[in-house]
Write a protein that holds these residues in place. Structure first.
Motif, mmCIF file in Angstrom:
data_model
loop_
_atom_site.group_PDB
_atom_site.id
_atom_site.type_symbol
_atom_site.label_atom_id
_atom_site.label_comp_id
_atom_site.label_asym_id
_atom_site.label_seq_id
_atom_site.Cartn_x
_atom_site.Cartn_y
_atom_site.Cartn_z
ATOM 1 N N TYR A 1 37.468 32.190 46.660
ATOM 2 C CA TYR A 1 37.712 33.622 46.538
ATOM 3 C C TYR A 1 39.104 33.980 47.044
ATOM 4 N N GLY A 2 39.977 34.341 46.112
ATOM 5 C CA GLY A 2 41.320 34.783 46.481
ATOM 6 C C GLY A 2 41.278 36.101 47.220
ATOM 7 N N ASN A 3 42.147 36.220 48.215
ATOM 8 C CA ASN A 3 42.257 37.403 49.055
ATOM 9 C C ASN A 3 41.108 37.460 50.071
ATOM 10 N N ARG A 4 40.804 38.644 50.563
ATOM 11 C CA ARG A 4 39.930 38.768 51.728
ATOM 12 C C ARG A 4 38.509 39.192 51.389
ATOM 13 N N ILE A 5 37.576 38.701 52.207
ATOM 14 C CA ILE A 5 36.197 39.179 52.200
ATOM 15 C C ILE A 5 35.889 39.671 53.605
ATOM 16 N N GLY A 6 35.527 40.949 53.700
ATOM 17 C CA GLY A 6 35.332 41.601 54.981
ATOM 18 C C GLY A 6 34.249 40.962 55.830
ATOM 19 N N LYS A 7 34.607 40.666 57.092
ATOM 20 C CA LYS A 7 33.697 40.083 58.077
ATOM 21 C C LYS A 7 33.096 38.756 57.603
ATOM 22 N N THR B 1 32.454 27.035 35.925
ATOM 23 C CA THR B 1 31.032 27.242 35.674
ATOM 24 C C THR B 1 30.265 26.907 36.951
ATOM 25 N N THR B 2 29.051 27.409 37.050
ATOM 26 C CA THR B 2 28.244 27.212 38.266
ATOM 27 C C THR B 2 26.798 26.897 37.917
ATOM 28 N N ASP B 3 26.084 26.273 38.857
ATOM 29 C CA ASP B 3 24.659 26.010 38.654
ATOM 30 C C ASP B 3 23.789 26.982 39.436
ATOM 31 N N LYS B 4 24.438 27.897 40.166
ATOM 32 C CA LYS B 4 23.724 28.904 40.961
ATOM 33 C C LYS B 4 24.622 30.137 41.066
ATOM 34 N N ALA B 5 24.021 31.301 41.117
ATOM 35 C CA ALA B 5 24.815 32.524 41.220
ATOM 36 C C ALA B 5 25.764 32.442 42.418
ATOM 37 N N THR B 6 27.015 32.794 42.191
ATOM 38 C CA THR B 6 28.026 32.716 43.232
ATOM 39 C C THR B 6 29.079 33.794 42.974
ATOM 40 N N VAL B 7 30.112 33.837 43.812
ATOM 41 C CA VAL B 7 31.245 34.731 43.573
ATOM 42 C C VAL B 7 32.496 33.877 43.397
ATOM 43 N N VAL B 8 33.356 34.289 42.479
ATOM 44 C CA VAL B 8 34.562 33.528 42.164
ATOM 45 C C VAL B 8 35.725 34.488 41.951
ATOM 46 N N ALA C 1 60.474 36.418 50.652
ATOM 47 C CA ALA C 1 59.750 36.050 49.437
ATOM 48 C C ALA C 1 58.726 37.139 49.131
ATOM 49 N N PHE C 2 58.302 37.171 47.883
ATOM 50 C CA PHE C 2 57.225 38.072 47.483
ATOM 51 C C PHE C 2 56.189 37.283 46.700
ATOM 52 N N CYS C 3 54.961 37.780 46.698
ATOM 53 C CA CYS C 3 53.882 37.192 45.908
ATOM 54 C C CYS C 3 53.324 38.252 44.968
ATOM 55 N N LEU C 4 52.981 37.833 43.772
ATOM 56 C CA LEU C 4 52.293 38.680 42.801
ATOM 57 C C LEU C 4 51.064 37.906 42.348
ATOM 58 N N GLU C 5 49.958 38.108 43.075
ATOM 59 C CA GLU C 5 48.739 37.332 42.875
ATOM 60 C C GLU C 5 47.785 38.104 41.964
ATOM 61 N N THR C 6 47.558 37.572 40.776
ATOM 62 C CA THR C 6 46.630 38.208 39.840
ATOM 63 C C THR C 6 45.208 37.911 40.284
ATOM 64 N N GLN C 7 44.319 38.905 40.142
ATOM 65 C CA GLN C 7 43.014 38.754 40.792
ATOM 66 C C GLN C 7 42.037 39.850 40.388
ATOM 67 N N HIS C 8 40.754 39.620 40.714
ATOM 68 C CA HIS C 8 39.814 40.727 40.876
ATOM 69 C C HIS C 8 40.063 41.281 42.281
ATOM 70 N N PHE C 9 39.452 42.403 42.600
ATOM 71 C CA PHE C 9 39.830 43.112 43.818
ATOM 72 C C PHE C 9 39.344 42.397 45.086
ATOM 73 N N PRO C 10 40.102 42.508 46.177
ATOM 74 C CA PRO C 10 39.654 41.948 47.460
ATOM 75 C C PRO C 10 38.325 42.568 47.879
ATOM 76 N N ASP C 11 37.484 41.772 48.502
ATOM 77 C CA ASP C 11 36.201 42.237 49.065
ATOM 78 C C ASP C 11 35.274 42.844 48.011
ATOM 79 N N ALA C 12 35.484 42.491 46.745
ATOM 80 C CA ALA C 12 34.657 43.051 45.674
ATOM 81 C C ALA C 12 33.158 42.787 45.857
ATOM 82 N N PRO C 13 32.746 41.638 46.420
ATOM 83 C CA PRO C 13 31.306 41.432 46.595
ATOM 84 C C PRO C 13 30.641 42.475 47.484
#
Length: 382
Positions: free
Chosen positions: A113-119, A199-206, A344-356
């Motif tokens: 999971y790119g970026n942050r997941i809260g706690k 692909t996954t064999d069980k529900a997950t977050v990516v 330096a700068f970063c431009l990281e393409t992604q779904h939103f941080p902490d989306a789960p």
């Protein structure tokens, strides 16, 4: 909620649709002004697997060197306005430096999971999952056991490098066995295309991305504040003091976060804005106006080299990071260089941080039978 797998154009069609809209790439072959990375310094065995440096070259002389340790972009040589090849990504001269604790993910493939997941936790199908905490009270870029530290299986075919990795069920706390394939392609029009598949064999977050640190003045230059930046986004996701999104979408109009018209990165970065104080500058997710892979979502230009970077993606978000946590306290950079604050700068393409943990954000859930498929292109012109 929107699923993470994207029903977009096939990669082949997507690549043909990408054209450099802001400038002329030119057709002359670049001069060998910047040395490529010494491959011998990236050759090793880690966890019983072979690590090497792979270099892709195009017909114009541009090249990208990538190690299968963490899928890291080690160097990226593109022509400047004088046709001189310039390395535009930060990194190290040897494999060992990438393995040290606390290095800032230079050029790495980021997952699960790119970026942050809260706690460091989220709930999926009624079960709470706990992840590794490696950013204060939060999880950042997959945790201590993220994809950036894995040895990927590699297969090179000319200007294409295919990396694959199997993440076991429970690795770093994430559910499901995840089969991942990431393909880097260097095109003859100086574009680096990154295609992600899982692909996954069980529900997950990516949420996969790449963490290249760019300086279009050339890596080792002391600032990116003079770079002119445009981001096609009318809103961003404000954060709390630990850089976790609040769940709101904040309009950029009238704020330091408005890059709809090109401006230098340094123009508004010191404004008295609480969000800038939280991030010590820009470290925020922008809500992209479009993300069909056909038009650039961001354009950056160096006033020194004339190099322009255009970013295309099928992802809905873009993390703009202005290198606020670089310190320049050591000289581990390429050629013994130091990389100071905001060099330096970063431009990281992604779904939103902490989306789960936010039902209103586009879903990052991947289920068995589904395919995670997304594409990002970094195109250089002058």
């Amino acid at each position: 909620m929107k699923k993470i797998f994207l029903k977009s154009l096939p990669f082949a069609v997507l690549c043909l649709a990408v054209t450099c809209t802001s400038c002329n790439s030119g057709s002359d072959k670049g001069t060998e002004a910047t040395q490529q990375s010494d491959s011998s310094k990236y050759t090793s065995t880690i966890d019983g697997k072979s690590v090497k440096l792979y270099t892709l070259k195009n017909k114009k002389g541009a090249s990208v060197s990538i190690t299968n340790y963490g899928g890291r972009i080690v160097s990226l040589l593109v022509p400047d306005k004088n046709n001189k090849l310039t390395d535009v990504v930060l990194g190290y001269d040897s494999l060992g430096a990438y393995r040290k604790k606390g290095e800032p993910f230079f050029g790495a493939l980021i997952g699960r999971y790119g970026n942050r997941i809260g706690k460091g936790k989220f709930t999926l199908d009624g079960k709470e999952y706990h992840l590794q905490l490696n950013d204060g009270v939060n999880t950042l870029h997959g945790g201590n056991d993220g994809f950036f530290s894995k040895v990927w299986d590699a297969k090179q075919d000319g200007q294409k490098l295919e990396l694959s990795y199997v993440s076991k069920d429970g690795e770093a706390g994430y559910p499901g066995k995840l089969d991942v394939k990431v393909t880097y392609t260097l095109t003859d029009d100086n574009a680096l295309q990154i295609d992600y598949l899982a692909t996954t064999d069980k529900a997950t977050v990516v949420n996969l991305t790449n963490h290249a640190y760019f300086n279009l003045n050339g890596e080792g230059n002391k600032t990116i504040l003079d770079h002119e930046l445009k981001i096609d986004a009318n809103a961003y996701t404000p954060v709390d003091s630990t850089l976790i999104p609040t769940g709101k979408l904040q309009p950029v109009a009238g704020t330091a976060f408005d890059f709809n018209k090109a401006k230098t990165i340094g123009k508004s970065i010191e404004e008295n804005d609480q969000q800038l104080k939280f991030g010590k500058g820009y470290d925020h997710n922008f809500v992209l106006t479009h993300h069909d892979g056909k038009m650039p979502v961001a354009v950056v230009k160096s006033p020194i080299t004339g190099i322009t970077l255009e970013v295309y993606t099928t992802e809905p978000g873009l993390q703009f990071y202005s290198g606020n946590f670089l310190t320049g306290t050591d000289k581990d950079g390429k050629g013994g260089k130091s990389y100071p604050h905001r060099s330096a700068f970063c431009l990281e393409t992604q779904h939103f941080p902490d989306a789960p943990n936010h039902a209103t954000f586009a879903s990052t859930v991947l289920k068995p039978g589904e395919t995670y498929k997304t594409s990002t292109t970094y195109k250089f012109c002058k």
